[in-house]
Design a protein around this motif. Structure first.
Motif, PDB file in Angstrom:
ATOM      1  N   GLU A  63      -3.198  15.394  33.623  1.00 45.99           N
ATOM      2  CA  GLU A  63      -2.933  14.963  34.822  1.00 45.99           C
ATOM      3  C   GLU A  63      -3.814  13.725  35.108  1.00 45.99           C
ATOM      4  N   THR A  64      -5.216  14.041  34.692  1.00 45.16           N
ATOM      5  CA  THR A  64      -5.974  12.759  35.025  1.00 45.16           C
ATOM      6  C   THR A  64      -5.704  11.582  34.302  1.00 45.16           C
ATOM      7  N   ALA A  65      -5.255  11.809  32.880  1.00 48.68           N
ATOM      8  CA  ALA A  65      -4.688  10.682  32.070  1.00 48.68           C
ATOM      9  C   ALA A  65      -3.791   9.982  32.898  1.00 48.68           C
ATOM     10  N   ARG A  66      -2.564  10.584  32.964  1.00 48.32           N
ATOM     11  CA  ARG A  66      -1.621  10.256  33.727  1.00 48.32           C
ATOM     12  C   ARG A  66      -1.762   9.402  35.066  1.00 48.32           C
ATOM     13  N   THR A  67      -2.510  10.060  36.049  1.00 50.98           N
ATOM     14  CA  THR A  67      -2.911   9.582  37.394  1.00 50.98           C
ATOM     15  C   THR A  67      -3.764   8.056  37.234  1.00 50.98           C
ATOM     16  N   LEU A  68      -4.425   8.296  36.167  1.00 51.87           N
ATOM     17  CA  LEU A  68      -5.411   6.810  35.890  1.00 51.87           C
ATOM     18  C   LEU A  68      -4.486   5.860  35.127  1.00 51.87           C
ATOM     19  N   GLY A  69      -3.035   5.919  35.046  1.00 57.39           N
ATOM     20  CA  GLY A  69      -2.099   4.866  34.605  1.00 57.39           C
ATOM     21  C   GLY A  69      -1.983   5.026  33.155  1.00 57.39           C
ATOM     22  N   ALA A  70      -2.309   5.858  32.556  1.00 54.15           N
ATOM     23  CA  ALA A  70      -1.950   5.994  31.040  1.00 54.15           C
ATOM     24  C   ALA A  70      -0.618   6.246  30.797  1.00 54.15           C
TER      25      ALA A  70
ATOM     26  N   ALA B 183      -6.537  17.482  32.146  1.00 50.59           N
ATOM     27  CA  ALA B 183      -6.803  16.333  31.169  1.00 50.59           C
ATOM     28  C   ALA B 183      -5.765  15.539  31.204  1.00 50.59           C
TER      29      ALA B 183
ATOM     30  N   ARG C 183      -0.213   7.567  25.386  1.00 48.44           N
ATOM     31  CA  ARG C 183      -1.566   7.379  25.436  1.00 48.44           C
ATOM     32  C   ARG C 183      -2.165   8.615  25.970  1.00 48.44           C
ATOM     33  N   ALA C 184      -1.600   9.155  27.127  1.00 52.23           N
ATOM     34  CA  ALA C 184      -1.890  10.336  27.817  1.00 52.23           C
ATOM     35  C   ALA C 184      -2.062  11.518  26.699  1.00 52.23           C
TER      36      ALA C 184
ATOM     37  N   THR D  55      -7.346  14.035  21.915  1.00 48.76           N
ATOM     38  CA  THR D  55      -8.852  13.584  21.499  1.00 48.76           C
ATOM     39  C   THR D  55      -9.879  14.587  22.075  1.00 48.76           C
TER      40      THR D  55
ATOM     41  N   THR E 148      -4.984  11.272  24.407  1.00 51.22           N
ATOM     42  CA  THR E 148      -6.376  11.366  25.251  1.00 51.22           C
ATOM     43  C   THR E 148      -6.371  12.892  25.110  1.00 51.22           C
TER      44      THR E 148
END
Lengths: 259, 232
Positions: free
Chosen positions: B132-139, B130, B143-144, B150, B147
């Motif tokens: 890693e995905t948030a970070r790699t999508l630029g968050a 969760a 914000r990550a 949440t 996420t």
């Protein structure tokens, strides 16, 4: 091999070194080049460090040492990461989708640093969903989807951000034929849009006609592969403007005959 | 037995008739405990997140320390807060001892020490993809973090509810730093303790019923949350 390779690489990592907490040297790589529109296939046995390497490239995991050449500057990894990580997206072997709708998943990255209006975001997301054949799932919770659909949502979520580099970790693992074809088609399409890619895969067939460089990770180093990708018939190889849904399937057939 | 039955009837009558003193006590309990949980839980969850995801030198000893402090006796917290707020204490000049604020402070400490290790458990066991995905999508990191929190909302909410249940029922700190002053710092647990010692069971039973109903409602709510969490 091709014109793509002779141009300077989009992203080059040098002297990548990573030691595990146990003291074992996992990676010791002299150089790794990623070209715009190039697709580097990375193979190697399980546990050899392919995922770690992709995570280092993406900026998710720190190496012990690495130098990064990107857009005319050469920096050590920690400093370089800040400059380039927005342009590089890593996709997990098993996609992680947020516990929200497919639409919200695909929209996620557009909220960070894109400065788009709500309408522009909506338009972009809709176009991406359509391209990937996911429009009918837009309102569904992403956790309820099948494995293949999840994989496609993850790809869509990445490509909507127009990344320069995409790192795909076993994108074909556990997919049925149809999902495999669709994933292959999307990869082909991204390649035609000049996205640089590194793909790890145990399966070579789906990458026939897509991968234009193949390296094997062995004992922490990148070497020539022992197994090679079946070649697509050059005469019938689709050009960029001819990409369509049948490409991957077609290439796989060709590969079956020659490999 | 007759005494208990009669007292219970009178208790129900007090509740239904809207007895001012009784409802005042209930009001104090909720005001104090809701404030305490709203202040402490967010901070505790962020600290738990850092303990689970950040890498810093004293992380591991800090985790062990906080884990052992999780079940700290409430009277010990009461003692510490009392010493800090009493006239000769560090914050004696604020004149907070025997006020609702003092009770809120005490309960903040209890809730904080309860939530940090529990939330750390939830976060440490969660799927790292969760983040890693948030970070790699630029968050960006914050914000990550939001996420990830949440994604784990059901588990974290369950922790917060358990913490609330702990502070709304505790007697030790409330009685020591609140002082059980009528119409001011008398809350449900301190009132039950007092009324019982006076032999006045009706009010005690009425207040006990309120706590029981509350516990039941929170449990039902928790069950619903877990059901929701499991469906995914």
């Amino acid at each position: 091999m091709s014109a793509v390779e002779r141009s300077p690489p989009l992203l080059r990592l040098r002297d990548i070194r990573k030691t595990l907490p146990t003291g074992r040297q996992l990676l010791d790589i002299e150089a790794l080049d990623i070209h715009a529109g190039g697709c580097l296939l990375l193979t190697g046995p399980n546990g050899v460090g392919k995922t770690t390497l992709l995570k280092i490239i993406s900026g998710l995991e720190p190496p012990d040492h690495a130098l990064v050449d990107y857009r005319g500057t050469s920096l050590a990894w920690p400093a370089a990461r800040r400059r380039y990580r927005r342009d590089v997206i890593y996709l997990h072997q098993q996609a992680y989708l947020f516990d929200r709708s497919v639409m919200e998943n695909v929209t996620y990255g557009l909220h960070h640093g894109f400065r788009l209006s709500r309408a522009q975001i909506g338009e972009r997301v809709e176009r991406a969903l359509e391209l990937c054949g996911l429009s009918h799932l837009a309102g569904r919770n992403a956790r309820e989807l099948s494995g293949g659909e999840k994989q496609r949502v993850a790809l869509t979520r990445a490509l909507v951000l127009s990344p320069r580099v995409l790192l795909l970790d076993e994108p074909f693992a556990g997919l049925d034929d149809e999902s495999r074809n669709r994933t292959g088609f999307l990869i082909q399409r991204l390649k035609s849009e000049q996205v640089g890619m590194v793909v790890t895969s145990h399966e070579l067939l789906p990458l026939a006609g897509i991968a234009d460089e193949h390296l094997e990770l062995r004992a922490g180093q990148l070497v020539a592969p022992t197994r090679t990708v079946p070649r697509a018939n050059p005469a019938r190889r689709p050009r960029n403007n001819e990409t369509h849904g049948h490409v991957a399937y077609f290439d796989m057939k060709v590969g079956d005959e020659t490999g | 037995m007759d005494g208990i039955g009669e007292a219970t009837l009178r208790a129900l009558h007090l509740l239904v008739a809207g007895d001012a003193a009784l409802w005042n006590i209930i009001g104090v309990s909720f005001r104090v405990s809701v404030s305490a949980i709203l202040i402490s839980a967010p901070v505790a969850v962020v600290l738990a997140f850092l303990l689970a995801y950040a890498r810093f030198p004293v992380r591991l000893p800090l985790i062990s320390t906080l884990q052992s402090l999780q079940s700290i006796p409430t009277v010990v917290v009461g003692l510490l807060v009392y010493m800090l707020l009493s006239r000769r204490g560090l914050f004696g000049d604020l004149h907070l001892l025997f006020t609702q604020t003092a009770m809120v402070i005490g309960q903040i400490v209890i809730a904080f020490l309860f939530v940090v290790p529990m939330a750390h458990g939830v976060l440490a066991a969660a799927d790292r993809r969760a983040w890693e995905t948030a970070r790699t999508l630029g968050a960006p990191p914050w914000r990550a973090m939001l996420t990830v929190l949440t994604e784990l909302r059901f588990g974290l909410l369950a922790v917060a509810i358990a913490a609330f249940a702990r502070i709304v029922t505790e007697v030790g700190t409330s009685i020591m730093v609140g002082g059980n002053i009528e119409n001011f710092t008398r809350n449900i647990p301190t009132a039950i303790a007092l009324e019982t010692s006076k032999g006045e069971f009706a009010q005690g039973i009425a207040l006990g019923l309120v706590l029981l109903v509350l516990a039941l409602l929170l449990n039902v709510f928790l069950g619903m949350l877990q059901g929701k969490g499991e469906m995914r």
